[in-house]
Design a protein around this motif. Sequence first.
Motif, PDB file in Angstrom:
ATOM      1  N   ARG A  51      -3.559 -28.158 -20.756  1.00  0.00           N
ATOM      2  CA  ARG A  51      -2.427 -28.245 -20.246  1.00  0.00           C
ATOM      3  C   ARG A  51      -2.224 -28.315 -18.823  1.00  0.00           C
ATOM      4  NH1 ARG A  51       1.116 -30.323 -25.268  1.00  0.00           N
ATOM      5  NH2 ARG A  51      -0.349 -31.623 -26.053  1.00  0.00           N
ATOM      6  N   ASP A  95       5.594 -36.340 -19.130  1.00  0.00           N
ATOM      7  CA  ASP A  95       5.706 -35.551 -20.846  1.00  0.00           C
ATOM      8  C   ASP A  95       6.274 -34.636 -20.816  1.00  0.00           C
ATOM      9  OD1 ASP A  95       4.741 -33.161 -19.310  1.00  0.00           O
ATOM     10  OD2 ASP A  95       4.388 -33.927 -18.206  1.00  0.00           O
ATOM     11  N   SER A 143       2.762 -42.543  -9.067  1.00  0.00           N
ATOM     12  CA  SER A 143       2.622 -41.265  -9.969  1.00  0.00           C
ATOM     13  C   SER A 143       1.680 -40.265  -8.881  1.00  0.00           C
ATOM     14  CB  SER A 143       2.474 -42.104 -11.300  1.00  0.00           C
ATOM     15  OG  SER A 143       3.811 -42.132 -11.688  1.00  0.00           O
ATOM     16  N   THR A 166      -4.909 -43.074 -27.336  1.00  0.00           N
ATOM     17  CA  THR A 166      -2.779 -43.752 -27.957  1.00  0.00           C
ATOM     18  C   THR A 166      -3.338 -44.733 -29.355  1.00  0.00           C
ATOM     19  OG1 THR A 166      -2.181 -43.093 -26.345  1.00  0.00           O
ATOM     20  CG2 THR A 166       0.124 -44.338 -27.698  1.00  0.00           C
ATOM     21  N   ASP A 190      -3.962 -42.060 -21.966  1.00  0.00           N
ATOM     22  CA  ASP A 190      -3.781 -43.321 -22.952  1.00  0.00           C
ATOM     23  C   ASP A 190      -3.852 -43.737 -23.392  1.00  0.00           C
ATOM     24  OD1 ASP A 190      -4.150 -44.360 -21.127  1.00  0.00           O
ATOM     25  OD2 ASP A 190      -2.120 -45.058 -20.033  1.00  0.00           O
ATOM     26  N   GLU A 208      -5.296 -34.961 -25.629  1.00  0.00           N
ATOM     27  CA  GLU A 208      -4.584 -34.830 -23.658  1.00  0.00           C
ATOM     28  C   GLU A 208      -5.182 -36.892 -23.398  1.00  0.00           C
ATOM     29  OE1 GLU A 208      -2.406 -33.241 -23.307  1.00  0.00           O
ATOM     30  OE2 GLU A 208      -3.436 -31.608 -24.534  1.00  0.00           O
ATOM     31  N   SER A 247       0.681 -30.043 -31.405  1.00  0.00           N
ATOM     32  CA  SER A 247       0.047 -31.127 -30.670  1.00  0.00           C
ATOM     33  C   SER A 247      -1.201 -30.870 -30.762  1.00  0.00           C
ATOM     34  CB  SER A 247       0.153 -31.522 -29.818  1.00  0.00           C
ATOM     35  OG  SER A 247       0.384 -31.176 -28.798  1.00  0.00           O
ATOM     36  N   CYS A 280       4.327 -38.295 -23.313  1.00  0.00           N
ATOM     37  CA  CYS A 280       2.790 -37.646 -23.850  1.00  0.00           C
ATOM     38  C   CYS A 280       2.471 -36.019 -24.012  1.00  0.00           C
ATOM     39  CB  CYS A 280       1.161 -38.220 -22.706  1.00  0.00           C
ATOM     40  SG  CYS A 280       1.755 -37.933 -21.182  1.00  0.00           S
ATOM     41  N   GLY A 281       2.009 -35.666 -24.309  1.00  0.00           N
ATOM     42  CA  GLY A 281       2.308 -34.165 -24.153  1.00  0.00           C
ATOM     43  C   GLY A 281       2.100 -33.734 -25.943  1.00  0.00           C
ATOM     44  N   PHE A 309       0.123 -29.844 -17.130  1.00  0.00           N
ATOM     45  CA  PHE A 309       1.190 -30.296 -16.219  1.00  0.00           C
ATOM     46  C   PHE A 309       2.512 -29.861 -15.654  1.00  0.00           C
ATOM     47  CE2 PHE A 309       1.539 -32.303 -21.097  1.00  0.00           C
ATOM     48  CZ  PHE A 309       0.644 -33.388 -20.754  1.00  0.00           C
ATOM     49  N   ASP A 326       7.248 -31.809 -21.392  1.00  0.00           N
ATOM     50  CA  ASP A 326       7.181 -30.163 -20.271  1.00  0.00           C
ATOM     51  C   ASP A 326       7.901 -30.815 -19.744  1.00  0.00           C
ATOM     52  OD1 ASP A 326       4.331 -29.788 -21.934  1.00  0.00           O
ATOM     53  OD2 ASP A 326       5.789 -27.463 -20.890  1.00  0.00           O
ATOM     54  N   GLN A 327       7.801 -31.722 -18.854  1.00  0.00           N
ATOM     55  CA  GLN A 327       9.126 -32.327 -18.202  1.00  0.00           C
ATOM     56  C   GLN A 327      10.186 -32.466 -18.823  1.00  0.00           C
ATOM     57  OE1 GLN A 327       8.110 -31.653 -15.948  1.00  0.00           O
ATOM     58  NE2 GLN A 327       6.045 -31.204 -16.717  1.00  0.00           N
ATOM     59  N   THR A 337      11.246 -44.227 -13.264  1.00  0.00           N
ATOM     60  CA  THR A 337       9.834 -44.906 -12.891  1.00  0.00           C
ATOM     61  C   THR A 337       8.299 -44.336 -12.650  1.00  0.00           C
ATOM     62  OG1 THR A 337      10.163 -44.891 -10.649  1.00  0.00           O
ATOM     63  CG2 THR A 337      10.841 -46.824 -11.398  1.00  0.00           C
ATOM     64  N   VAL A 338       8.297 -43.121 -13.080  1.00  0.00           N
ATOM     65  CA  VAL A 338       7.626 -42.257 -12.709  1.00  0.00           C
ATOM     66  C   VAL A 338       6.809 -42.475 -14.530  1.00  0.00           C
ATOM     67  CG1 VAL A 338       6.636 -39.498 -12.704  1.00  0.00           C
ATOM     68  CG2 VAL A 338       9.114 -40.158 -12.289  1.00  0.00           C
ATOM     69  N   GLU A 339       4.903 -42.764 -14.199  1.00  0.00           N
ATOM     70  CA  GLU A 339       4.243 -42.432 -15.436  1.00  0.00           C
ATOM     71  C   GLU A 339       3.971 -41.702 -15.890  1.00  0.00           C
ATOM     72  OE1 GLU A 339       1.280 -45.435 -13.639  1.00  0.00           O
ATOM     73  OE2 GLU A 339       2.116 -46.555 -13.561  1.00  0.00           O
ATOM     74  N   ASN A 340       3.705 -41.439 -17.101  1.00  0.00           N
ATOM     75  CA  ASN A 340       2.794 -40.620 -17.901  1.00  0.00           C
ATOM     76  C   ASN A 340       4.094 -39.189 -17.636  1.00  0.00           C
ATOM     77  OD1 ASN A 340       0.597 -41.713 -17.966  1.00  0.00           O
ATOM     78  ND2 ASN A 340       0.062 -40.789 -15.734  1.00  0.00           N
ATOM     79  N   PHE A 379       4.305 -47.933 -22.476  1.00  0.00           N
ATOM     80  CA  PHE A 379       3.491 -47.403 -23.537  1.00  0.00           C
ATOM     81  C   PHE A 379       4.475 -46.848 -24.252  1.00  0.00           C
ATOM     82  CE2 PHE A 379      -0.324 -45.771 -24.257  1.00  0.00           C
ATOM     83  CZ  PHE A 379      -0.583 -47.027 -25.049  1.00  0.00           C
ATOM     84  N   PHE A 380       4.383 -45.679 -25.228  1.00  0.00           N
ATOM     85  CA  PHE A 380       4.432 -44.463 -25.623  1.00  0.00           C
ATOM     86  C   PHE A 380       3.507 -43.826 -26.505  1.00  0.00           C
ATOM     87  CE2 PHE A 380       8.188 -47.324 -26.042  1.00  0.00           C
ATOM     88  CZ  PHE A 380       9.298 -45.904 -25.557  1.00  0.00           C
ATOM     89  N   ALA A 381       3.916 -41.821 -25.755  1.00  0.00           N
ATOM     90  CA  ALA A 381       2.685 -41.326 -27.002  1.00  0.00           C
ATOM     91  C   ALA A 381       3.157 -41.159 -28.917  1.00  0.00           C
ATOM     92  CB  ALA A 381       2.674 -40.183 -26.357  1.00  0.00           C
ATOM     93  N   TRP A 420      13.796 -31.678 -12.908  1.00  0.00           N
ATOM     94  CA  TRP A 420      14.048 -32.816 -12.297  1.00  0.00           C
ATOM     95  C   TRP A 420      15.137 -33.362 -12.260  1.00  0.00           C
ATOM     96  CZ3 TRP A 420       9.968 -36.343 -14.964  1.00  0.00           C
ATOM     97  CH2 TRP A 420       8.373 -36.443 -14.707  1.00  0.00           C
ATOM     98  N   ASN A 424       5.138 -46.088 -17.677  1.00  0.00           N
ATOM     99  CA  ASN A 424       3.858 -46.465 -18.901  1.00  0.00           C
ATOM    100  C   ASN A 424       3.484 -44.899 -20.093  1.00  0.00           C
ATOM    101  OD1 ASN A 424       2.374 -47.714 -19.922  1.00  0.00           O
ATOM    102  ND2 ASN A 424       0.188 -46.589 -18.741  1.00  0.00           N
ATOM    103  N   ASN A 425       4.009 -44.927 -20.305  1.00  0.00           N
ATOM    104  CA  ASN A 425       3.198 -43.429 -21.681  1.00  0.00           C
ATOM    105  C   ASN A 425       3.335 -42.839 -21.149  1.00  0.00           C
ATOM    106  OD1 ASN A 425       0.647 -42.301 -22.691  1.00  0.00           O
ATOM    107  ND2 ASN A 425       0.287 -41.617 -21.017  1.00  0.00           N
TER     108      ASN A 425
END
Lengths: 458, 185
Positions: free
Chosen positions: A423, B10, A311, A197, A194, A225, A129, B68-69, A425, B12-13, B5-8, B91-93, B36, B64-65
Amino acid sequence: MKKTLFDKVWDSHVVSSVKNGPDILYIDKHLIHEVTSPQAFNVLEEKGIPLFRPNQVVATADHNVPTENQHLPIQDALSRKQVSQLTKNCEEYGVNLFGLGHPYQGIVHVIGPELGVTQPGMTMVCGDSHTSTHGAFGTIAFGIGTSQVAQVFASQCVLVDKPKSMCVVVSGKLHPAVEPKDVVLYVIAKLGTDAGTGYFVEFAGNVFEEMSMEGRMTVCNMSIEMGARGGMIAPDQTTFDYVSGREFAPKGEALEAKIAHWKSLPTDDGAAFDAEHHFDAADIRPMITYGTNPGMGIKIADKIPSSDDASFVKSLEYMGLEADTYLLDMPISHVFIGSCTNSRIEDFRAAAAHIKGRQKSPDVAALIVPGSQQVAKQIVTEGLDKIFESAGFELRQPGCSACLAMNDDKIPAGAYCVSTSNRNFEGRQGQGARTLLASPVTAAAAAVAGKIVDVSQA
Amino acid sequence: MVPLTVENVDTDQIIPARFLKATDRKGFGENLFRDWRFTTDGQTKEDFPLNQGQYKGAILVAGNNFGCGSSREHAAWALADYGFKVVISSFFADIFKGNALNNGILPIQVSPEDLQRIFAAIEQDTSVEAIVDLENQKLLIDAAGIAVSFEINDYKKMCMINGYDDIDYLISQKEAIEAFEQKRA
Ligand code: SF4
C-alpha cells in the motif's frame, strides 16, 4: 454442473443460507493478531460465551511489535499492552499463540503457509485484509472486521453474501527481469483499484502455473488492492510439494487422501465466470507506483501519466511528482524490503542476488525485515545476512514494520521510499511519507544506485 | 451533510494506523481523518470540510470507492463515534461496507451522476437536508432533485431496524453448525 475453484470451495462450506440474505459460511482456520482481536475477545467476555473452536484459531503478534531487541520488554506502553493483552486472551481461551520470542512468530500471512496451517480447499479468515495471501493455495481466504472476528470466535462461521467470480488470465512468456510483484502491479494498474469489488478472483494461465508458491502468495496478497475480497490459484503439484512435510500439514495416508481431494478442486473446463480479463505476459516489465493507491503504477521506463481529475492531482501533489515526467533516475532516500507481500526467503534471495558484491548508496537508508523467525533463520543459514550487512543494509527482526508504521519503523515526511509492501496510501509508512511500491529486486537496485533504476535494462 | 469529494478514501485516511493501539472501541472519533483535519504539529486545517462549521449533520457524502484498503473496523468505529449514521457514495469497498453495517452506519450507494448532484446541492446550500427512509429504502434530497431507491439486503435491513447483531443470529444457529461439522468429519 461445471464449477469454478471458488464455487467448489465456497459451496462445500455453506452451513445454510439466510432467506434473502447472506450465507452462513463455515471457517476452517481463523488467524488472529494483536491489533484487531482485543475488541472481539471483549465481546465474548461481555456476552459470557466461550470461544467455540479454539483449536481452529492460530495467533501471532506482528503488526505492532518492534523489529529490534525483541527479547526486551516493548518500550511503547500502548503496544506493550496490546501484545500482552493478546497473550492473556490466548491463555484464557486456549488459543495456540506464536507470540514474540516464539520460534514460529512472524507476520500472520507468512507463518500460516510456512507452518502448513494453510491448506488447499480450506476457508480461512483473519482480521486483516491481506488474508487474501492464503488464496495462493486454492483456499478461500479473506479479511474481516473485528465484529466478524467475534462472530467466528462465537460460532466458527461468518455471515457473508457470496461474491461474484472473476478470472484474470496472464499467459505467454515473461521477460526474465519480471518478478511476481511486477505481474500483480501490472494487473492492478490495468484494471484499477475498484475493478474487483464484489468479486473473488481466480488467477489463471501459464504465468501463475509456472510461479513458485511464494510468487503466487505475492500475487494473491495484492488481489485486495484491486478491490477483490480475495484471490485464488488452483492447487497443483507445486502446491502439494510445498505443503508436504510442514509442521501442521497432514502426514502419510491422511496427506495422500487430502491430495486426492485437492486434485478435484481446479475449475472445471468450461465453467463460467462473471467477469474475465486476459493479459499478455510479454507486455509486462518491472513496475513501480507513482501515486497514492496501488493502481497508480507504471512500467519503470514509462512516463507518469497525466489527468486533470481532482483526486489524481491531489495524489501527485502529495507525492511531490509531476505528470508527464519520468521516475527513472529519480533519487530516493529509503528502501524497505519486507511485509506480507515480499518477506519470504525467495524475496531475500532475489534481493541478495542483486546486492552481492555491491554497496548500498550512502544516501539511502535500507531496511530488511524478514516475515517470520523461520525466514530470519534461513537468511542466516544461507549466508544472506552477510551479503546484506556488508552492503550496508540493516537487517531487522520479523514483523509488519514500515509496511504500516505502527511501531518505530517510520519513513520521514517528504522522503521517497521504494517499498516492497502493498500500500502506498498517504501516510501509510509514516506521516507525509512517499511510498513507491515495487519488487524486492527493484527495491534492492534502488538502494544500491540511490535512485530508481529499471533492472530489465541492465 | 458533510461533503468529501475525494475519491478512493482509504481506511488509513479514515483512521491512521498509529491510532490502532487501543484494546477497546471507544474514542476513535477524535482521530477520524486525523491527518486531513490536523497538521503534523496539531494545527487545524481550515480547508478540510469537517473543520468547516457550515457543514453539519450525520450524513457523510464521499467520492467514489470509499473505504478501500485495510479491514480495520476502527474506521467504522471512528465514523460512528464522530456521529455519522449514513455514508453516501457512488461505490464502497466490500469490507468497509460490512463493517459499517455492523456498527449501525448505513452505506448508501447512488449513481455517479446523483453523487455529483448531491455535491452540487451542498455547494449551493450547505444546510441542505436529506431524508433517509430505511424501511422503504428511499433517499430523498429535494434540493438536488433526488428521490432514489437504494439497495440493502432484507436480512441486513432487518438487523439495522431492530438493532440485531449477526453474532446473536449465528449463536442461535449452533445446532446446525455442529451438524455441519459432524457431516464433514
Ligand atoms: S505486513 Fe503490512 S499488509 Fe501485511 S499484515 Fe502486516 S500490516 Fe498488513
